[in-house]
Write a protein that holds these residues in place. Sequence first.
Motif, PDB file in Angstrom:
ATOM      1  N   GLU A 192       0.824  -1.210   0.000  1.00 53.70           N
ATOM      2  CA  GLU A 192       0.000   0.000   0.000  1.00 53.70           C
ATOM      3  C   GLU A 192       0.855   1.255   0.000  1.00 53.70           C
ATOM      4  OE1 GLU A 192      -3.594   1.984   2.663  1.00 53.70           O
ATOM      5  OE2 GLU A 192      -2.707   0.042   3.188  1.00 53.70           O
ATOM      6  N   GLY A 193       2.011   1.210   0.658  1.00 52.83           N
ATOM      7  CA  GLY A 193       2.880   2.380   0.710  1.00 52.83           C
ATOM      8  C   GLY A 193       3.351   2.817  -0.664  1.00 52.83           C
ATOM      9  N   ASP A 194       3.670   1.859  -1.553  1.00 56.36           N
ATOM     10  CA  ASP A 194       4.104   2.209  -2.906  1.00 56.36           C
ATOM     11  C   ASP A 194       2.991   2.923  -3.663  1.00 56.36           C
ATOM     12  OD1 ASP A 194       6.486   1.042  -2.299  1.00 56.36           O
ATOM     13  OD2 ASP A 194       6.024  -0.868  -3.276  1.00 56.36           O
ATOM     14  N   SER A 195       1.746   2.407  -3.516  1.00 58.88           N
ATOM     15  CA  SER A 195       0.611   3.032  -4.201  1.00 58.88           C
ATOM     16  C   SER A 195       0.379   4.442  -3.693  1.00 58.88           C
ATOM     17  CB  SER A 195      -0.649   2.184  -4.001  1.00 58.88           C
ATOM     18  OG  SER A 195      -1.766   2.798  -4.600  1.00 58.88           O
ATOM     19  N   ARG A 196       0.496   4.639  -2.373  1.00 54.77           N
ATOM     20  CA  ARG A 196       0.294   5.975  -1.815  1.00 54.77           C
ATOM     21  C   ARG A 196       1.357   6.946  -2.321  1.00 54.77           C
ATOM     22  NH1 ARG A 196       0.681   4.680   3.045  1.00 54.77           N
ATOM     23  NH2 ARG A 196      -1.525   4.289   3.450  1.00 54.77           N
ATOM     24  N   THR A 197       2.587   6.474  -2.398  1.00 52.10           N
ATOM     25  CA  THR A 197       3.662   7.325  -2.910  1.00 52.10           C
ATOM     26  C   THR A 197       3.404   7.731  -4.355  1.00 52.10           C
ATOM     27  OG1 THR A 197       5.247   6.252  -1.428  1.00 52.10           O
ATOM     28  CG2 THR A 197       6.143   7.452  -3.322  1.00 52.10           C
ATOM     29  N   HIS A 198       2.916   6.774  -5.157  1.00 50.41           N
ATOM     30  CA  HIS A 198       2.614   7.058  -6.552  1.00 50.41           C
ATOM     31  C   HIS A 198       1.524   8.120  -6.667  1.00 50.41           C
ATOM     32  CE1 HIS A 198       2.018   6.423 -10.823  1.00 50.41           C
ATOM     33  NE2 HIS A 198       0.728   6.167 -10.602  1.00 50.41           N
TER      34      HIS A 198
ATOM     35  N   LEU B  98       0.661  10.393  -4.410  1.00 55.56           N
ATOM     36  CA  LEU B  98       1.169  11.673  -3.942  1.00 55.56           C
ATOM     37  C   LEU B  98       2.019  12.354  -5.004  1.00 55.56           C
ATOM     38  CD1 LEU B  98       2.120  10.841  -0.235  1.00 55.56           C
ATOM     39  CD2 LEU B  98       0.190  12.212  -1.046  1.00 55.56           C
ATOM     40  N   ARG B  99       2.805  11.541  -5.722  1.00 58.00           N
ATOM     41  CA  ARG B  99       3.642  12.108  -6.781  1.00 58.00           C
ATOM     42  C   ARG B  99       2.775  12.725  -7.888  1.00 58.00           C
ATOM     43  NH1 ARG B  99       6.047   7.835  -8.064  1.00 58.00           N
ATOM     44  NH2 ARG B  99       7.736   8.015  -6.525  1.00 58.00           N
ATOM     45  N   ARG B 100       1.700  12.045  -8.246  1.00 52.92           N
ATOM     46  CA  ARG B 100       0.811  12.556  -9.286  1.00 52.92           C
ATOM     47  C   ARG B 100       0.103  13.828  -8.818  1.00 52.92           C
ATOM     48  NH1 ARG B 100      -2.878   7.906 -11.738  1.00 52.92           N
ATOM     49  NH2 ARG B 100      -3.407   9.661 -13.088  1.00 52.92           N
ATOM     50  N   ILE B 101      -0.288  13.869  -7.554  1.00 51.09           N
ATOM     51  CA  ILE B 101      -0.951  15.061  -7.023  1.00 51.09           C
ATOM     52  C   ILE B 101       0.007  16.250  -7.027  1.00 51.09           C
ATOM     53  CG2 ILE B 101      -1.937  16.077  -4.930  1.00 51.09           C
ATOM     54  CD1 ILE B 101      -3.123  13.331  -4.303  1.00 51.09           C
ATOM     55  N   ARG B 102       1.257  16.002  -6.617  1.00 60.65           N
ATOM     56  CA  ARG B 102       2.237  17.084  -6.615  1.00 60.65           C
ATOM     57  C   ARG B 102       2.480  17.616  -8.022  1.00 60.65           C
ATOM     58  NH1 ARG B 102       4.960  13.989  -2.492  1.00 60.65           N
ATOM     59  NH2 ARG B 102       6.225  12.998  -4.113  1.00 60.65           N
ATOM     60  N   LEU B 103       2.533  16.709  -9.003  1.00 60.17           N
ATOM     61  CA  LEU B 103       2.727  17.140 -10.384  1.00 60.17           C
ATOM     62  C   LEU B 103       1.552  17.984 -10.857  1.00 60.17           C
ATOM     63  CD1 LEU B 103       4.308  17.052 -13.018  1.00 60.17           C
ATOM     64  CD2 LEU B 103       3.172  14.895 -13.572  1.00 60.17           C
ATOM     65  N   ALA B 104       0.337  17.565 -10.515  1.00 61.48           N
ATOM     66  CA  ALA B 104      -0.848  18.329 -10.919  1.00 61.48           C
ATOM     67  C   ALA B 104      -0.837  19.714 -10.287  1.00 61.48           C
ATOM     68  CB  ALA B 104      -2.121  17.582 -10.531  1.00 61.48           C
ATOM     69  N   LEU B 105      -0.508  19.790  -9.006  1.00 61.94           N
ATOM     70  CA  LEU B 105      -0.453  21.082  -8.327  1.00 61.94           C
ATOM     71  C   LEU B 105       0.625  21.982  -8.927  1.00 61.94           C
ATOM     72  CD1 LEU B 105      -0.923  19.996  -4.603  1.00 61.94           C
ATOM     73  CD2 LEU B 105      -2.600  21.072  -6.120  1.00 61.94           C
TER      74      LEU B 105
END
Length: 423
Positions: free
Chosen positions: A37-43, A45-52
Amino acid sequence: MTGPTDPAPPAAMSAPPASEAQVAGGSAPGNDPVPAEGDSRTHHLRRIRLALAVVAVLAAGAIATAVLSSGTRHGHLDPRSADPAGSHAVAELLRERGVTTRVVTTAREAADAAGPRTTLLVTDPDRLGATQRDVIRSAIDLSGGRTVLLAPGSHSLPELSPGVHTKGDADTDHPDPGCTLPAATTAGRADTGGGLRYTTTLPGAVTCYPSGGHPTLLVLPTGPTGGDTVLLGSETILLNESLADEGNASLALQLLGSRPDLVWYMPSLADSDPVDSGEDKTLLELVPAGWSWALLQLLVAAVLAALWRARRLGPLVTEKLPVVIRASEATEGRARLYRKADARDRAATVLRAATRERLAALVGVPHNQAHDPVALVPAVSARLTGEPRDLTALLFGTTPSDDAALVALADHLDALEREVRTS
C-alpha cells in the motif's frame, strides 16, 4: 442456492451475478496480492504534486499576464514607451528643446501642476469620471496655460469644452491646415483626419484641418487668464510610429512645446470615480483590464486539469485489490449496500436473473434464451409436478413492495430451483 456466486441469504437482500461478484471481489484466495500500500500511496502523492505544480505554473503565468497588461493600454501614448503606439519620440524632441515632461495619473495631480507656464495634455478625456472632469475644468479656467484634449467625445465635451460638439469621424487622413494658426501653417498637412470632427459657434475659435467642412483641430480661448484649449480629433501625430509622417512632428512640437513645462496626464484606474454619474456598469465592466484574460486562462487550466484527472470510461476489468478477500464477503457486502439503499428492484432483478440462468442450464434452454419467457417458462413447467404455477410472474414479475415480499421471492425462487434439480 449456495456457492460463492449465489445470491446472498434473504436477510441480507440480494447479491449480483457471479460476474459482478468476481469484479467486486477481486482475485481468488490463491492469487498473489498487489504491491504494498505504501508504494501506491507514494505514486498517488507524486501525481498530485505534479498536478499542483502544473496548476501553479499556469496560475503564475496568468497573474503575470494580468499585471503586465493592466493599467494604461500597454504603453499607449505613454511618453516613456518606445513601442510604436507610445510617445517617447515626441517627448525626447521636446526635451531637446528645453521642455520638461512630467507624467501624472490623477486629475488632482494634473490640476496642481497646471499653471501659466504649463501645457496640460489629457490623453483620454472620455475616460474621466464626473469628479475628474470637474477638476480638469477648474484647472482649464484658472491655470492661464494651454490645455490639449486628445480626441474628446460627447461624453466629456459638455464639461471640458462647453459649446463644442462632435460631428462624427473624419473622412480625410491628411487634411490641409485650412487656417491661419501659425503652428498649422508651419506644419502643413498632418495626420489629424483619422479621428473626430467638431463644430462650434464660440467666438474667437480657430478651426483647422477641416474634413468634410468640419475641423479636426480647434483652438479656443479660455477665460480671462490668457490661456487656451486645443481640441485635437486624432492622437496619431503623437505616436512613435507616425511622428515622422507629413507634418506630424512639427505640429506636435508646436502644440505641446509652447510652454516650458508639459504635464502629461494619463487617466488611470486608481483615478476613477467610486460612483460615476449614475451609470450602471456590469460586473465584467468593473473588472480591470487584463484580469478578464487571467480569469479565462485560469478557467482553461482548470478544465485541462479536470480532463487530465477525470475517470477514463471503458469496459469493466478485473483488478487486483490491495488485499485478498473472499468472493462470499464481497457478495454479502453488495447485498448490504442494496439493503441500505432500499434497492429492492435491483436485488429482485439480480435474484431472478441468476435463477433463470441456472434453470436454463438444468432444463436445456440455450444460454442466450435464458431470459426469454417464451423459451424458458414452458421448459421449466415441463419439469414440475403438482398444481400449475404462475412461473412468468415468479421469474419475470414486478418489484416486491417491501422487504418481506423480497424475502418471500427469494424463498420461492430457491424452492423452484430445488424442485427442478430433483425432478
